[in-house]
Design an enzyme around this catalytic site. Structure first.
Site, PDB file in Angstrom:
ATOM      1  N   PRO A 153       0.840  -1.206   0.000  1.00 52.67           N
ATOM      2  CA  PRO A 153       0.000   0.000   0.000  1.00 52.67           C
ATOM      3  C   PRO A 153       0.873   1.254   0.000  1.00 52.67           C
ATOM      4  O   PRO A 153       1.781   1.368   0.822  1.00 52.67           O
ATOM      5  CB  PRO A 153      -0.778  -0.117   1.316  1.00 52.67           C
ATOM      6  CG  PRO A 153       0.041  -1.014   2.182  1.00 52.67           C
ATOM      7  CD  PRO A 153       0.774  -1.940   1.266  1.00 52.67           C
ATOM      8  N   MET A 154       0.609   2.154  -0.924  1.00 53.48           N
ATOM      9  CA  MET A 154       1.414   3.389  -0.980  1.00 53.48           C
ATOM     10  C   MET A 154       0.538   4.612  -1.234  1.00 53.48           C
ATOM     11  O   MET A 154      -0.050   4.752  -2.305  1.00 53.48           O
ATOM     12  CB  MET A 154       2.495   3.264  -2.064  1.00 53.48           C
ATOM     13  CG  MET A 154       3.643   2.366  -1.618  1.00 53.48           C
ATOM     14  SD  MET A 154       4.858   2.117  -2.903  1.00 53.48           S
ATOM     15  CE  MET A 154       3.946   1.054  -4.024  1.00 53.48           C
ATOM     16  N   GLN A 204      -6.747  -0.819   1.449  1.00 50.63           N
ATOM     17  CA  GLN A 204      -6.194  -0.739   2.808  1.00 50.63           C
ATOM     18  C   GLN A 204      -7.008   0.312   3.553  1.00 50.63           C
ATOM     19  O   GLN A 204      -6.895   1.512   3.264  1.00 50.63           O
ATOM     20  CB  GLN A 204      -4.719  -0.340   2.808  1.00 50.63           C
ATOM     21  CG  GLN A 204      -4.152  -0.368   4.239  1.00 50.63           C
ATOM     22  CD  GLN A 204      -2.777   0.238   4.391  1.00 50.63           C
ATOM     23  OE1 GLN A 204      -2.549   1.370   3.975  1.00 50.63           O
ATOM     24  NE2 GLN A 204      -1.860  -0.500   4.987  1.00 50.63           N
ATOM     25  N   HIS A 215      -5.367  -1.231   8.260  1.00 50.42           N
ATOM     26  CA  HIS A 215      -4.047  -0.625   8.531  1.00 50.42           C
ATOM     27  C   HIS A 215      -3.861  -0.494  10.049  1.00 50.42           C
ATOM     28  O   HIS A 215      -4.431   0.402  10.678  1.00 50.42           O
ATOM     29  CB  HIS A 215      -3.965   0.747   7.863  1.00 50.42           C
ATOM     30  CG  HIS A 215      -2.577   1.313   7.785  1.00 50.42           C
ATOM     31  ND1 HIS A 215      -1.508   0.807   8.492  1.00 50.42           N
ATOM     32  CD2 HIS A 215      -2.071   2.343   7.056  1.00 50.42           C
ATOM     33  CE1 HIS A 215      -0.414   1.515   8.213  1.00 50.42           C
ATOM     34  NE2 HIS A 215      -0.732   2.450   7.340  1.00 50.42           N
ATOM     35  N   GLY A 216      -3.071  -1.406  10.598  1.00 49.96           N
ATOM     36  CA  GLY A 216      -2.828  -1.365  12.039  1.00 49.96           C
ATOM     37  C   GLY A 216      -1.378  -1.015  12.359  1.00 49.96           C
ATOM     38  O   GLY A 216      -0.920  -1.262  13.473  1.00 49.96           O
ATOM     39  N   ALA A 217      -0.664  -0.444  11.386  1.00 53.65           N
ATOM     40  CA  ALA A 217       0.788  -0.258  11.517  1.00 53.65           C
ATOM     41  C   ALA A 217       1.179   1.223  11.569  1.00 53.65           C
ATOM     42  O   ALA A 217       0.337   2.114  11.571  1.00 53.65           O
ATOM     43  CB  ALA A 217       1.488  -0.935  10.334  1.00 53.65           C
ATOM     44  N   HIS A 218       2.487   1.444  11.661  1.00 52.36           N
ATOM     45  CA  HIS A 218       3.160   2.720  11.344  1.00 52.36           C
ATOM     46  C   HIS A 218       2.710   3.923  12.156  1.00 52.36           C
ATOM     47  O   HIS A 218       2.776   5.056  11.674  1.00 52.36           O
ATOM     48  CB  HIS A 218       2.997   3.048   9.843  1.00 52.36           C
ATOM     49  CG  HIS A 218       3.535   1.988   8.939  1.00 52.36           C
ATOM     50  ND1 HIS A 218       3.341   1.990   7.580  1.00 52.36           N
ATOM     51  CD2 HIS A 218       4.264   0.874   9.195  1.00 52.36           C
ATOM     52  CE1 HIS A 218       3.903   0.931   7.032  1.00 52.36           C
ATOM     53  NE2 HIS A 218       4.487   0.234   8.005  1.00 52.36           N
ATOM     54  N   TYR A 271      -0.295   4.896  13.172  1.00 47.42           N
ATOM     55  CA  TYR A 271      -1.620   5.493  12.952  1.00 47.42           C
ATOM     56  C   TYR A 271      -2.608   4.984  14.015  1.00 47.42           C
ATOM     57  O   TYR A 271      -2.209   4.313  14.955  1.00 47.42           O
ATOM     58  CB  TYR A 271      -2.086   5.219  11.516  1.00 47.42           C
ATOM     59  CG  TYR A 271      -1.159   5.886  10.525  1.00 47.42           C
ATOM     60  CD1 TYR A 271      -1.131   7.270  10.391  1.00 47.42           C
ATOM     61  CD2 TYR A 271      -0.255   5.136   9.761  1.00 47.42           C
ATOM     62  CE1 TYR A 271      -0.248   7.895   9.516  1.00 47.42           C
ATOM     63  CE2 TYR A 271       0.629   5.750   8.881  1.00 47.42           C
ATOM     64  CZ  TYR A 271       0.633   7.131   8.759  1.00 47.42           C
ATOM     65  OH  TYR A 271       1.508   7.742   7.909  1.00 47.42           O
ATOM     66  N   ARG A 285      -2.302  -5.170   8.663  1.00 49.98           N
ATOM     67  CA  ARG A 285      -0.897  -4.768   8.582  1.00 49.98           C
ATOM     68  C   ARG A 285      -0.446  -4.261   9.946  1.00 49.98           C
ATOM     69  O   ARG A 285      -1.124  -3.428  10.571  1.00 49.98           O
ATOM     70  CB  ARG A 285      -0.721  -3.673   7.539  1.00 49.98           C
ATOM     71  CG  ARG A 285       0.740  -3.467   7.196  1.00 49.98           C
ATOM     72  CD  ARG A 285       0.932  -2.546   6.013  1.00 49.98           C
ATOM     73  NE  ARG A 285       1.974  -3.061   5.146  1.00 49.98           N
ATOM     74  CZ  ARG A 285       2.851  -2.302   4.492  1.00 49.98           C
ATOM     75  NH1 ARG A 285       2.805  -0.993   4.578  1.00 49.98           N
ATOM     76  NH2 ARG A 285       3.773  -2.852   3.725  1.00 49.98           N
TER      77      ARG A 285
END
Ligand SMILES: Cc1cc2nc3c(=O)[nH]c(=O)nc-3n(C[C@H](O)[C@H](O)[C@H](O)COP(=O)(O)O)c2cc1C
Length: 367
Positions: free
Chosen positions: A25-26, A102, A169-172, A174, A223
């Site tokens: 995903p970007m 995502q 999206h469970g990462a980075h 956020y 993620r």
């Protein structure tokens, strides 16, 4: 070294893909007002035509008034945005590809450099996006309940539009990760706590709601990452047993595939073993996993944001781990952003045609 194992089909519930390569995903910020344009559809269609097995969309935000800090990030709600996504998935399917959106809530953010701000303040577990940095509201019980519902609605819409799967999206760093991390979750209610399993309550409720909305037969990806952009070396879990206590409740709530985000896939997760994050996640949960991080490139993606260029690099170490069945799928980011034909070049051994990656590729949707 042979890349044959990358070109085996993969099937899990609703997911039927022709090879093991996933487009990471970007975020591209080419969807004015949150609506994916025809150009966005053409960009994803081109990756399907280029034989990417599974395309993960850029993060696309759920229906909360402050789920985004960027006016050009696509929404996954509202008739116009959903029609834009329908156009995207139809194009991908016309080329024989598969795709999952995502779904994303950014949580507490820094203000965007454009000066655009959402209509209401950012929201997160404790108003913090890193320790000591408050830039929004602490979510109330009803904010949390509505947000869980909004994730579920986005997943239901993904299924109804014809997507093959959905990624949470469970990462980075956020929203979901802000609940996981003790540095941003200071709550004393059931969504907080001293241990990571306690702080996983929000993620578990989101997963359960998504599962309820899409049914048992729809593949559900989450993620996760240990690192945050504000804390590269952060470890939510420091041992395999801590990882097991984190991931198994998420698996039990309904996750089918763990997308294990690292900056460099070859880095071992814990001392004493060369297994990476995806390797450990598969071993500890028995679930399918996706690895990611500088596959086929010499430098990592934060280097890219800092303006560094990367050169193509060998896939030998990736194939060694793939052939050992450490993980099921391999996500590739920047090489596919810059070159829709990357998969075919790898399959056909056309290594001299591989491109490096430089920051300039970020400024357009490369077709
Ligand atoms: C321009 C850009 C935008 C990104 N946006 C997202 C995103 O929306 N969601 C996400 O989970 N990761 C995002 N990432 C991280 C990538 O999915 C991927 O994990 C990272 O680039 C490492 O893979 P690579 O080394 O193959 O590029 C982004 C990366 C780049 C370069």
């Amino acid at each position: 070294m042979s890349t044959d194992s990358l070109f085996q089909p993969f099937q899990l519930k609703s997911l039927n893909i022709k090879n093991r390569i996933v487009m990471a995903p970007m975020t591209r910020s080419f969807s004015p007002g949150g609506v994916p344009t025809d150009n966005v559809a053409a960009y994803y269609r081109k990756r399907a035509e280029g034989e990417v097995g599974l395309i993960l969309s850029e993060g696309t935000v759920i229906n909360r008034p402050s789920s985004s800090n960027d006016a050009n990030v696509p929404h996954f709600y509202g008739a116009e945005s959903l029609a834009g996504w329908k156009n995207v998935i139809d194009g991908v399917h016309a080329e024989g590809g598969a795709m999952a959106p995502q779904i994303w809530h950014m949580g507490i953010m820094d203000n965007h450099h454009s000066g655009w701000v959402p209509p209401v303040p950012f929201e997160g577990p404790s108003g913090l996006n890193r320790p000591g940095n408050k830039n929004g509201n602490t979510m109330t019980d009803s904010d949390i309940a509505d947000t869980i519902k909004a994730f579920g609605q986005a997943a239901a819409d993904a299924k109804n539009l014809g997507f093959d799967s959905v990624e949470i999206h469970g990462a980075h760093g956020y929203l979901i990760d802000q609940f996981f991390w003790e540095g941003t979750n200071e709550r004393t209610d059931i969504f907080g706590g001293k241990t990571l399993p306690e702080r996983s309550r929000f993620a578990i409720e989101v997963i359960k709601e998504v599962r309820k909305q899409v049914g048992e037969d729809f593949a559900l990806i989450i993620r996760l990452s240990q690192f945050k952009p504000s804390a590269y070396t952060n470890q939510l879990v420091k041992t395999p047993s801590e990882m097991e206590a984190w991931l198994n409740p998420l698996a039990n709530a309904g996750v089918d595939i763990f997308h294990c985000s690292q900056r460099r896939f070859w880095e071992p997760e814990f001392a004493g073993s060369d297994l990476n994050f995806a390797g450990w996640a598969k071993k500890l949960t028995g679930k399918a996993t996706i690895t990611v991080g500088s596959v086929g490139l010499s430098g990592d993606f934060f280097g890219t944001f800092a303006g560094e260029s990367s050169e193509p690099s060998s896939l030998d170490e990736l194939m060694r781990r793939m052939d050992r069945q450490d993980f099921d799928l391999v996500a590739v980011g920047r090489p596919l952003l810059a070159d829709p034909h990357w998969v075919q070049k790898i399959r056909d051994g056309r290594n001299s045609e591989l491109k490096g990656f430089s920051k300039e590729a970020l400024s357009e949707l490369v077709l």
